[in-house]
Each structure stands twice: as C-alpha cells, then as structure tokens.
Design a protein around this motif. Structure first.
Motif, PDB file in Angstrom:
ATOM      1  N   LEU A 126      17.234  11.216   9.155  1.00 25.56           N
ATOM      2  CA  LEU A 126      15.964  11.147   8.423  1.00 25.56           C
ATOM      3  C   LEU A 126      14.889  10.342   9.138  1.00 25.56           C
ATOM      4  O   LEU A 126      13.715  10.739   9.158  1.00 25.56           O
ATOM      5  CB  LEU A 126      16.197  10.544   7.036  1.00 25.56           C
ATOM      6  N   LEU A 127      15.265   9.195   9.708  1.00 24.07           N
ATOM      7  CA  LEU A 127      14.247   8.284  10.237  1.00 24.07           C
ATOM      8  C   LEU A 127      13.383   8.900  11.337  1.00 24.07           C
ATOM      9  O   LEU A 127      12.145   8.815  11.265  1.00 24.07           O
ATOM     10  CB  LEU A 127      14.892   6.984  10.707  1.00 24.07           C
ATOM     11  N   PRO A 128      13.959   9.522  12.376  1.00 23.58           N
ATOM     12  CA  PRO A 128      13.084  10.117  13.408  1.00 23.58           C
ATOM     13  C   PRO A 128      12.175  11.196  12.826  1.00 23.58           C
ATOM     14  O   PRO A 128      11.000  11.296  13.211  1.00 23.58           O
ATOM     15  CB  PRO A 128      14.080  10.708  14.414  1.00 23.58           C
ATOM     16  N   ALA A 129      12.707  11.996  11.896  1.00 19.03           N
ATOM     17  CA  ALA A 129      11.898  13.058  11.298  1.00 19.03           C
ATOM     18  C   ALA A 129      10.760  12.492  10.464  1.00 19.03           C
ATOM     19  O   ALA A 129       9.625  12.989  10.501  1.00 19.03           O
ATOM     20  CB  ALA A 129      12.789  13.954  10.430  1.00 19.03           C
ATOM     21  N   MET A 130      11.034  11.416   9.719  1.00 16.71           N
ATOM     22  CA  MET A 130       9.987  10.830   8.888  1.00 16.71           C
ATOM     23  C   MET A 130       8.925  10.150   9.728  1.00 16.71           C
ATOM     24  O   MET A 130       7.725  10.203   9.398  1.00 16.71           O
ATOM     25  CB  MET A 130      10.602   9.862   7.882  1.00 16.71           C
ATOM     26  N   VAL A 131       9.320   9.519  10.818  1.00 21.70           N
ATOM     27  CA  VAL A 131       8.323   8.915  11.715  1.00 21.70           C
ATOM     28  C   VAL A 131       7.448  10.010  12.325  1.00 21.70           C
ATOM     29  O   VAL A 131       6.221   9.842  12.455  1.00 21.70           O
ATOM     30  CB  VAL A 131       9.017   8.084  12.807  1.00 21.70           C
ATOM     31  N   LEU A 132       8.051  11.139  12.683  1.00 16.77           N
ATOM     32  CA  LEU A 132       7.254  12.271  13.170  1.00 16.77           C
ATOM     33  C   LEU A 132       6.289  12.735  12.089  1.00 16.77           C
ATOM     34  O   LEU A 132       5.123  13.061  12.373  1.00 16.77           O
ATOM     35  CB  LEU A 132       8.176  13.409  13.593  1.00 16.77           C
ATOM     36  N   GLY A 133       6.756  12.746  10.838  1.00 19.48           N
ATOM     37  CA  GLY A 133       5.875  13.104   9.734  1.00 19.48           C
ATOM     38  C   GLY A 133       4.704  12.148   9.600  1.00 19.48           C
ATOM     39  O   GLY A 133       3.569  12.563   9.308  1.00 19.48           O
ATOM     40  N   LEU A 134       4.936  10.853   9.840  1.00 16.56           N
ATOM     41  CA  LEU A 134       3.840   9.871   9.808  1.00 16.56           C
ATOM     42  C   LEU A 134       2.809  10.172  10.890  1.00 16.56           C
ATOM     43  O   LEU A 134       1.593  10.078  10.653  1.00 16.56           O
ATOM     44  CB  LEU A 134       4.387   8.458  10.008  1.00 16.56           C
TER      45      LEU A 134
ATOM     46  N   ILE B 230       5.155  12.836   5.806  1.00 21.20           N
ATOM     47  CA  ILE B 230       3.750  13.202   5.564  1.00 21.20           C
ATOM     48  C   ILE B 230       3.313  12.758   4.172  1.00 21.20           C
ATOM     49  O   ILE B 230       2.276  12.110   3.995  1.00 21.20           O
ATOM     50  CB  ILE B 230       3.553  14.722   5.732  1.00 21.20           C
ATOM     51  N   THR B 231       4.112  13.090   3.158  1.00 19.66           N
ATOM     52  CA  THR B 231       3.706  12.759   1.787  1.00 19.66           C
ATOM     53  C   THR B 231       3.818  11.262   1.510  1.00 19.66           C
ATOM     54  O   THR B 231       3.037  10.719   0.721  1.00 19.66           O
ATOM     55  CB  THR B 231       4.560  13.552   0.781  1.00 19.66           C
ATOM     56  N   SER B 232       4.755  10.602   2.171  1.00 25.08           N
ATOM     57  CA  SER B 232       4.854   9.149   2.016  1.00 25.08           C
ATOM     58  C   SER B 232       3.622   8.465   2.597  1.00 25.08           C
ATOM     59  O   SER B 232       3.110   7.494   2.025  1.00 25.08           O
ATOM     60  CB  SER B 232       6.119   8.630   2.712  1.00 25.08           C
ATOM     61  N   PHE B 233       3.123   8.957   3.710  1.00 29.28           N
ATOM     62  CA  PHE B 233       1.940   8.380   4.328  1.00 29.28           C
ATOM     63  C   PHE B 233       0.730   8.499   3.408  1.00 29.28           C
ATOM     64  O   PHE B 233      -0.049   7.559   3.256  1.00 29.28           O
ATOM     65  CB  PHE B 233       1.650   9.081   5.654  1.00 29.28           C
ATOM     66  N   LEU B 234       0.582   9.661   2.786  1.00 30.85           N
ATOM     67  CA  LEU B 234      -0.637   9.931   2.032  1.00 30.85           C
ATOM     68  C   LEU B 234      -0.648   9.266   0.661  1.00 30.85           C
ATOM     69  O   LEU B 234      -1.666   8.711   0.244  1.00 30.85           O
ATOM     70  CB  LEU B 234      -0.820  11.447   1.869  1.00 30.85           C
TER      71      LEU B 234
ATOM     72  N   LYS C 285       3.995   2.556   8.871  1.00 26.63           N
ATOM     73  CA  LYS C 285       2.672   3.005   8.423  1.00 26.63           C
ATOM     74  C   LYS C 285       1.564   2.017   8.789  1.00 26.63           C
ATOM     75  O   LYS C 285       0.395   2.399   8.862  1.00 26.63           O
ATOM     76  CB  LYS C 285       2.649   3.172   6.897  1.00 26.63           C
ATOM     77  N   ILE C 286       1.907   0.757   8.994  1.00 25.75           N
ATOM     78  CA  ILE C 286       0.894  -0.294   9.109  1.00 25.75           C
ATOM     79  C   ILE C 286      -0.128  -0.014  10.215  1.00 25.75           C
ATOM     80  O   ILE C 286      -1.343  -0.089   9.965  1.00 25.75           O
ATOM     81  CB  ILE C 286       1.565  -1.672   9.301  1.00 25.75           C
ATOM     82  N   PRO C 287       0.288   0.323  11.458  1.00 22.22           N
ATOM     83  CA  PRO C 287      -0.724   0.564  12.498  1.00 22.22           C
ATOM     84  C   PRO C 287      -1.669   1.705  12.145  1.00 22.22           C
ATOM     85  O   PRO C 287      -2.890   1.610  12.380  1.00 22.22           O
ATOM     86  CB  PRO C 287       0.126   0.894  13.738  1.00 22.22           C
ATOM     87  N   SER C 288      -1.135   2.784  11.592  1.00 24.06           N
ATOM     88  CA  SER C 288      -1.984   3.922  11.250  1.00 24.06           C
ATOM     89  C   SER C 288      -2.936   3.581  10.111  1.00 24.06           C
ATOM     90  O   SER C 288      -4.125   3.935  10.151  1.00 24.06           O
ATOM     91  CB  SER C 288      -1.119   5.127  10.860  1.00 24.06           C
ATOM     92  N   TYR C 289      -2.443   2.896   9.087  1.00 25.54           N
ATOM     93  CA  TYR C 289      -3.310   2.499   7.983  1.00 25.54           C
ATOM     94  C   TYR C 289      -4.438   1.604   8.487  1.00 25.54           C
ATOM     95  O   TYR C 289      -5.592   1.725   8.056  1.00 25.54           O
ATOM     96  CB  TYR C 289      -2.493   1.768   6.908  1.00 25.54           C
ATOM     97  N   ASN C 290      -4.089   0.692   9.388  1.00 22.99           N
ATOM     98  CA  ASN C 290      -5.103  -0.206   9.932  1.00 22.99           C
ATOM     99  C   ASN C 290      -6.119   0.558  10.776  1.00 22.99           C
ATOM    100  O   ASN C 290      -7.328   0.331  10.666  1.00 22.99           O
ATOM    101  CB  ASN C 290      -4.424  -1.288  10.773  1.00 22.99           C
ATOM    102  N   ALA C 291      -5.634   1.486  11.608  1.00 23.89           N
ATOM    103  CA  ALA C 291      -6.533   2.258  12.476  1.00 23.89           C
ATOM    104  C   ALA C 291      -7.480   3.140  11.667  1.00 23.89           C
ATOM    105  O   ALA C 291      -8.633   3.350  12.058  1.00 23.89           O
ATOM    106  CB  ALA C 291      -5.716   3.112  13.445  1.00 23.89           C
TER     107      ALA C 291
END
Length: 248
Positions: A73-81, A137-141, A178-184
C-alpha cells in the motif's frame, strides 16, 4: 473561528478515535467540517491533529500490523500523493468525491451481500497498487482515503488489531508525506497554529479512547461498526459530490 470551535473539537476527537482503531471515523472529519467551512482550509487545519494522533497510533500499534500490506500500500499511496499534487489545480473535486464514495458503497455492499464471511482474499499486489493510488489521491484532497484502503483490506479478513494497526501506520506515513506538498501549494498560509495545536491535543486523547474501545469490542461488532462508518462516510462524500455537480 470561535463559533466553529465545537465543530473543530468534535472533528479532532473523531480523528483521534479513528487513529485509535476506527479509520473511517477519522476520514469523516473533513467532510463534517466542510459543512461549515472551506474544505481546503479544513483539511489544512486538521492535518496537524492527524499527524500528532498518527504518532500516538504508531506507538499503540507498533506490534500489530501486516508488513506485506504495508509494503504494497505505501508505495502506491505515495504515488497517489504525487499524482494528486500535480492534478489538484485541475481536478474535479466532485468527481473524485463521487468516485471515493462509490468505492466505499461497493465495499460495504460486497462485504454484506456478496462475499462469504468464511472466505478471505490474499493481499494481492495489483489490487493493492490500484486501491493504494486511489487512497493516496483522495487522502491528499480531503483526508478520505479510508474507503479505497478498506476496499483492499476488508476482504482479507484480517484480525481487528492487525486491520486497525495496518490502517493506522499506513495513513500515519502518508500524512507525514503530505506536508511538503501542502506547504508548496500554500495550504498552510494563514493557518491558526495555536488552534491547530489544541486540536492536536484533542486528537491524542481520542486516539487512546479509540484504542480502549477497540480492546473492549468483540471482533464481529468491531467489523460491523467499521462497515457502518464506511457506509456513512461514503454517503456523505456522494452527497457532497452531488452538491458540487449542482454548483451548490
């Protein structure tokens, strides 16, 4: 913001209880807050509470998780992010909400009416990668990756502690990512950090409460509550999607 404090406290407590063993409860937080505030602001405001509660959850479930499922799950979810970071300026939020809600409804329907309770499925790489990307993807949003993750994990018939621990550790790592993307993307701009810190404290209390509830519950009751929470979350997401399509 003071008038929203009761809503925020309830959301933070739900996040903590979710991290303590009831993942869909945590995923209800942002849709719940979106009824009274901007969903992007809500997602950013509760992210510190999610992360602090995640730290408590990692400690609570450090001995209870499925390594194979984490590895899938983890690599796939990071790709989703990563995908979500790229598409968030262009993505149709109602479409994503509708897809996530339908995934949850399908999972509940399959658990209740299709699958034999005595039948379990293996942790497949292909299905795990697919649902992991969707969950990322949905977790990010909207922090609502639970329906997609449950679509993959529930048919495996994992023991309640292993299911709760796998979900808790998976989403803990994803929330940190998520932190770097949220900040960016500027989601933290103007965030009320003292309020976020207070909500994080409520989240930690909720995590320990959730773990106590999980230890007390018989396994069949726990699984049924997970499915009911998933059903409620999915219906809320679809309702929000319909409002979005209607321009409300």
């Amino acid at each position: 913001m003071v008038e929203l404090l009761p809503w925020l406290v309830v959301a933070a407590l739900a996040i903590g209880i979710g991290k303590g063993g009831f993942p869909a409860a945590a995923a209800l937080a942002v849709p719940f807050l979106a009824l009274v505030m901007n969903p992007v602001h809500a997602a950013a405001l509760v992210l510190p509470a999610l992360i602090v509660a995640d730290c408590a959850a990692i400690w609570l479930y450090r001995r209870h998780h499925s390594r194979r499922n984490l590895a899938i799950l983890l690599p796939a979810m990071v790709l989703g992010l990563v995908i979500a970071t790229l598409i968030v300026p262009y993505a149709s939020e109602p479409l994503l909400l509708a897809f996530t809600g339908c995934a949850g409804l399908w999972t509940v329907w399959r658990q209740w009416f299709v699958l034999d309770p005595a039948t379990t499925r293996n942790a497949g790489v292909a299905s795990g990668a697919l649902w992991g990307i969707v969950a990322g993807i949905t977790s990010f949003l909207t922090h609502s990756g639970a329906p997609a993750a449950h679509a993959y994990l529930l048919p495996q018939g994992l023991p309640k502690l292993i299911l709760a621990g796998t979900m808790a550790i998976t989403f803990a790592i994803v929330n940190f990512a998520k932190i770097p993307s949220y900040n960016a993307l500027g989601f933290f701009a103007g965030l009320n950090w003292p309020l976020a810190a207070g909500l994080a404290g409520v989240g930690v209390l909720g995590a320990f409460l959730g773990r106590l509830l999980l230890a007390w519950m018989p396994e069949p009751l726990y699984m049924r509550i997970i499915e009911i929470l998933l059903l409620v979350l999915s219906l809320i997401l679809i309702f929000k999607a319909v409002l979005g399509f209607a321009g409300a």
